[in-house]
Write a protein that holds these residues in place. Sequence first.
Motif, PDB file in Angstrom:
ATOM      1  N   LEU A  21       0.804  -1.118  -0.223  1.00 32.22           N
ATOM      2  CA  LEU A  21      -0.422  -0.524  -0.076  1.00 32.22           C
ATOM      3  C   LEU A  21       0.533   0.952  -0.249  1.00 32.22           C
ATOM      4  O   LEU A  21       0.671   2.522  -0.578  1.00 32.22           O
ATOM      5  N   GLN A  22       1.634   1.123   0.776  1.00 32.96           N
ATOM      6  CA  GLN A  22       3.357   2.179   1.119  1.00 32.96           C
ATOM      7  C   GLN A  22       3.886   2.173  -0.240  1.00 32.96           C
ATOM      8  O   GLN A  22       3.540   4.092  -0.781  1.00 32.96           O
ATOM      9  N   THR A  23       3.723   1.464  -1.150  1.00 21.67           N
ATOM     10  CA  THR A  23       4.398   1.848  -2.044  1.00 21.67           C
ATOM     11  C   THR A  23       3.826   2.537  -2.868  1.00 21.67           C
ATOM     12  O   THR A  23       4.256   2.881  -4.068  1.00 21.67           O
ATOM     13  N   VAL A  24       2.584   1.530  -3.271  1.00 19.46           N
ATOM     14  CA  VAL A  24       1.349   2.712  -4.765  1.00 19.46           C
ATOM     15  C   VAL A  24       1.214   3.495  -4.283  1.00 19.46           C
ATOM     16  O   VAL A  24       1.212   4.868  -5.208  1.00 19.46           O
ATOM     17  N   ALA A  25       1.329   4.396  -2.749  1.00 18.47           N
ATOM     18  CA  ALA A  25       0.920   5.947  -1.827  1.00 18.47           C
ATOM     19  C   ALA A  25       1.780   6.914  -2.470  1.00 18.47           C
ATOM     20  O   ALA A  25       1.901   7.832  -2.711  1.00 18.47           O
ATOM     21  N   MET A  26       3.096   6.027  -2.117  1.00 17.34           N
ATOM     22  CA  MET A  26       4.211   6.944  -2.345  1.00 17.34           C
ATOM     23  C   MET A  26       3.928   6.720  -4.412  1.00 17.34           C
ATOM     24  O   MET A  26       4.949   8.544  -4.264  1.00 17.34           O
ATOM     25  N   MET A  27       4.299   5.847  -4.962  1.00 21.53           N
ATOM     26  CA  MET A  27       4.051   6.418  -6.403  1.00 21.53           C
ATOM     27  C   MET A  27       2.760   7.572  -6.666  1.00 21.53           C
ATOM     28  O   MET A  27       3.871   8.632  -7.623  1.00 21.53           O
ATOM     29  N   THR A  28       1.945   7.784  -5.939  1.00 19.49           N
ATOM     30  CA  THR A  28       1.047   7.942  -6.663  1.00 19.49           C
ATOM     31  C   THR A  28       1.994   9.948  -6.210  1.00 19.49           C
ATOM     32  O   THR A  28       1.656  10.597  -6.739  1.00 19.49           O
ATOM     33  N   ALA A  29       2.229   9.984  -4.855  1.00 22.68           N
ATOM     34  CA  ALA A  29       2.874  11.697  -4.381  1.00 22.68           C
ATOM     35  C   ALA A  29       3.817  11.740  -5.313  1.00 22.68           C
ATOM     36  O   ALA A  29       3.880  12.847  -5.363  1.00 22.68           O
ATOM     37  N   ILE A  30       5.302  10.737  -5.886  1.00 21.22           N
ATOM     38  CA  ILE A  30       5.827  11.074  -7.142  1.00 21.22           C
ATOM     39  C   ILE A  30       5.773  11.737  -8.160  1.00 21.22           C
ATOM     40  O   ILE A  30       6.074  12.839  -8.137  1.00 21.22           O
ATOM     41  N   THR A  31       4.190  10.946  -8.838  1.00 22.64           N
ATOM     42  CA  THR A  31       3.816  11.369  -9.392  1.00 22.64           C
ATOM     43  C   THR A  31       2.929  12.635  -9.635  1.00 22.64           C
ATOM     44  O   THR A  31       3.586  13.699 -10.827  1.00 22.64           O
ATOM     45  N   SER A  32       2.248  12.569  -8.368  1.00 22.50           N
ATOM     46  CA  SER A  32       1.583  14.244  -8.203  1.00 22.50           C
ATOM     47  C   SER A  32       3.197  15.397  -7.586  1.00 22.50           C
ATOM     48  O   SER A  32       2.370  16.624  -8.539  1.00 22.50           O
ATOM     49  N   ALA A  33       3.940  15.235  -7.217  1.00 24.87           N
ATOM     50  CA  ALA A  33       4.408  15.882  -7.204  1.00 24.87           C
ATOM     51  C   ALA A  33       5.800  16.326  -8.596  1.00 24.87           C
ATOM     52  O   ALA A  33       6.409  17.796  -8.750  1.00 24.87           O
ATOM     53  N   PHE A  34       5.843  15.534  -9.207  1.00 26.81           N
ATOM     54  CA  PHE A  34       6.662  15.976 -10.320  1.00 26.81           C
ATOM     55  C   PHE A  34       5.457  16.888 -11.286  1.00 26.81           C
ATOM     56  O   PHE A  34       5.895  17.680 -11.984  1.00 26.81           O
ATOM     57  N   VAL A  35       4.442  16.321 -11.169  1.00 24.07           N
ATOM     58  CA  VAL A  35       3.032  16.977 -12.067  1.00 24.07           C
ATOM     59  C   VAL A  35       3.576  18.346 -11.799  1.00 24.07           C
ATOM     60  O   VAL A  35       3.453  19.101 -12.539  1.00 24.07           O
ATOM     61  N   GLN A  36       3.440  18.632 -10.854  1.00 28.84           N
ATOM     62  CA  GLN A  36       3.373  19.827 -10.372  1.00 28.84           C
ATOM     63  C   GLN A  36       4.138  20.816  -9.810  1.00 28.84           C
ATOM     64  O   GLN A  36       4.169  22.067 -11.061  1.00 28.84           O
ATOM     65  N   ASN A  37       5.550  20.225  -9.970  1.00 27.90           N
ATOM     66  CA  ASN A  37       6.539  20.901 -10.896  1.00 27.90           C
ATOM     67  C   ASN A  37       6.617  21.291 -12.485  1.00 27.90           C
ATOM     68  O   ASN A  37       7.299  22.038 -12.707  1.00 27.90           O
ATOM     69  N   PRO A  81      11.546  15.153 -20.388  1.00 26.77           N
ATOM     70  CA  PRO A  81      10.298  15.268 -19.415  1.00 26.77           C
ATOM     71  C   PRO A  81       9.761  14.035 -19.002  1.00 26.77           C
ATOM     72  O   PRO A  81       9.687  13.163 -17.854  1.00 26.77           O
ATOM     73  N   GLU A  82       9.322  13.141 -20.193  1.00 26.19           N
ATOM     74  CA  GLU A  82       9.130  11.695 -20.112  1.00 26.19           C
ATOM     75  C   GLU A  82      10.336  10.986 -19.838  1.00 26.19           C
ATOM     76  O   GLU A  82       9.801   9.660 -18.720  1.00 26.19           O
ATOM     77  N   HIS A  83      11.433  11.253 -19.982  1.00 27.44           N
ATOM     78  CA  HIS A  83      12.407  10.373 -20.133  1.00 27.44           C
ATOM     79  C   HIS A  83      13.207  10.255 -18.504  1.00 27.44           C
ATOM     80  O   HIS A  83      13.005   9.825 -17.639  1.00 27.44           O
ATOM     81  N   VAL A  84      12.247  11.527 -17.586  1.00 29.61           N
ATOM     82  CA  VAL A  84      13.287  12.118 -15.728  1.00 29.61           C
ATOM     83  C   VAL A  84      12.675  11.402 -15.517  1.00 29.61           C
ATOM     84  O   VAL A  84      12.779  11.282 -14.468  1.00 29.61           O
ATOM     85  N   PHE A  85      10.803  11.597 -15.600  1.00 34.40           N
ATOM     86  CA  PHE A  85      10.328  10.653 -15.374  1.00 34.40           C
ATOM     87  C   PHE A  85      10.043   9.688 -15.388  1.00 34.40           C
ATOM     88  O   PHE A  85      10.305   8.884 -13.252  1.00 34.40           O
ATOM     89  N   THR A  86      10.186   8.912 -16.326  1.00 32.93           N
ATOM     90  CA  THR A  86      10.388   7.420 -16.271  1.00 32.93           C
ATOM     91  C   THR A  86      11.667   6.953 -15.612  1.00 32.93           C
ATOM     92  O   THR A  86      11.424   5.948 -14.601  1.00 32.93           O
ATOM     93  N   ALA A  87      12.762   7.452 -14.928  1.00 33.81           N
ATOM     94  CA  ALA A  87      13.424   7.919 -14.117  1.00 33.81           C
ATOM     95  C   ALA A  87      13.491   7.698 -12.387  1.00 33.81           C
ATOM     96  O   ALA A  87      14.165   6.824 -12.203  1.00 33.81           O
ATOM     97  N   VAL A  88      12.570   8.645 -12.370  1.00 33.44           N
ATOM     98  CA  VAL A  88      11.899   9.095 -11.387  1.00 33.44           C
ATOM     99  C   VAL A  88      11.523   7.865 -10.421  1.00 33.44           C
ATOM    100  O   VAL A  88      11.694   7.218  -9.420  1.00 33.44           O
ATOM    101  N   ILE A  89      10.503   6.820 -11.213  1.00 34.43           N
ATOM    102  CA  ILE A  89      10.142   6.485 -11.082  1.00 34.43           C
ATOM    103  C   ILE A  89      10.546   4.878 -11.193  1.00 34.43           C
ATOM    104  O   ILE A  89      10.408   3.774  -9.565  1.00 34.43           O
ATOM    105  N   THR A  90      11.017   4.655 -12.187  1.00 39.11           N
ATOM    106  CA  THR A  90      12.011   3.291 -11.832  1.00 39.11           C
ATOM    107  C   THR A  90      13.195   3.647 -10.580  1.00 39.11           C
ATOM    108  O   THR A  90      13.007   1.954 -10.505  1.00 39.11           O
ATOM    109  N   ASN A  91      13.331   4.564 -10.307  1.00 37.48           N
ATOM    110  CA  ASN A  91      14.209   4.340  -9.638  1.00 37.48           C
ATOM    111  C   ASN A  91      13.446   4.012  -7.832  1.00 37.48           C
ATOM    112  O   ASN A  91      14.417   3.543  -7.373  1.00 37.48           O
TER     113      ASN A  91
END
Length: 236
Positions: A149-165, A212-222
């Motif tokens: 659950l935490q993994t999924v929640a953090m993935m959503t939070a990271i995506t949200s923060a990335f998009v806001q940036n 940006p899509e490449h940066v996003f891929t790297a962020v989520i993958t890492n």
Amino acid sequence: MPAHDPIDVWRRPERSVVGPKPEHSRAGIAAAAIDIADRDGLTAVSIRRVAAGIGAGAASLYRYVKSHDELIELIVDTVSGEYDLAPSKETPPIQLLNLARQGRVIMHRHPWLAPLLLTRPAMGPNSLRYLEQALSVLEAVDMPGPAKLQTVAMMTAITSAFVQNELASVHSSGAGLGGANARLQYLSDVVLSGNYPLLAAALTGQHEPEKPEHVFTAVITNYLAGAGLPAAAGSA
């Protein structure tokens, strides 16, 4: 649970088994509210304005949603229905990466969404279907349930923060070429100043900004690798 909790909207049937047939639907109300939010921002969404959008009186809208918070709950869950949750044979990290990529697209389509997902988890049927799908991806992964659950929640939070940036960068620098050039010139000056050697080393050799899509891929993958999932090879 307090009576005003916005998830109460999911505890009530949309249509009562008694009384006259409703003139409107949650889907129609949500569509009108989303249209307003997409055009004018979330602060423009009000009971009165949404009611006007569907040709109803503000008082009558309270037959369907009991508060502004319930209205927000409704629209967050509605856009959560935009995910494609079709089964996939990809590895778990790639499947999660694909969900995150979809989330990024949805948040760009609805710029008001990303901040909301950082502050209030959605609990409606579409949101729960998304969560169930994400957990099914992790079903075979050796990880405790709470950690999943935490993994999924953090993935959503990271995506949200990335998009806001991303959205903030567009607004602050200006969408035009002039704003981008000014920032590049500033970074050049910073590198040449010699005051920030580590930053200069990090920027050296980067001939053009990464997409940006490449940066996003790297962020989520890492992140997923750090959370205990193998690297999503071939996901670029």
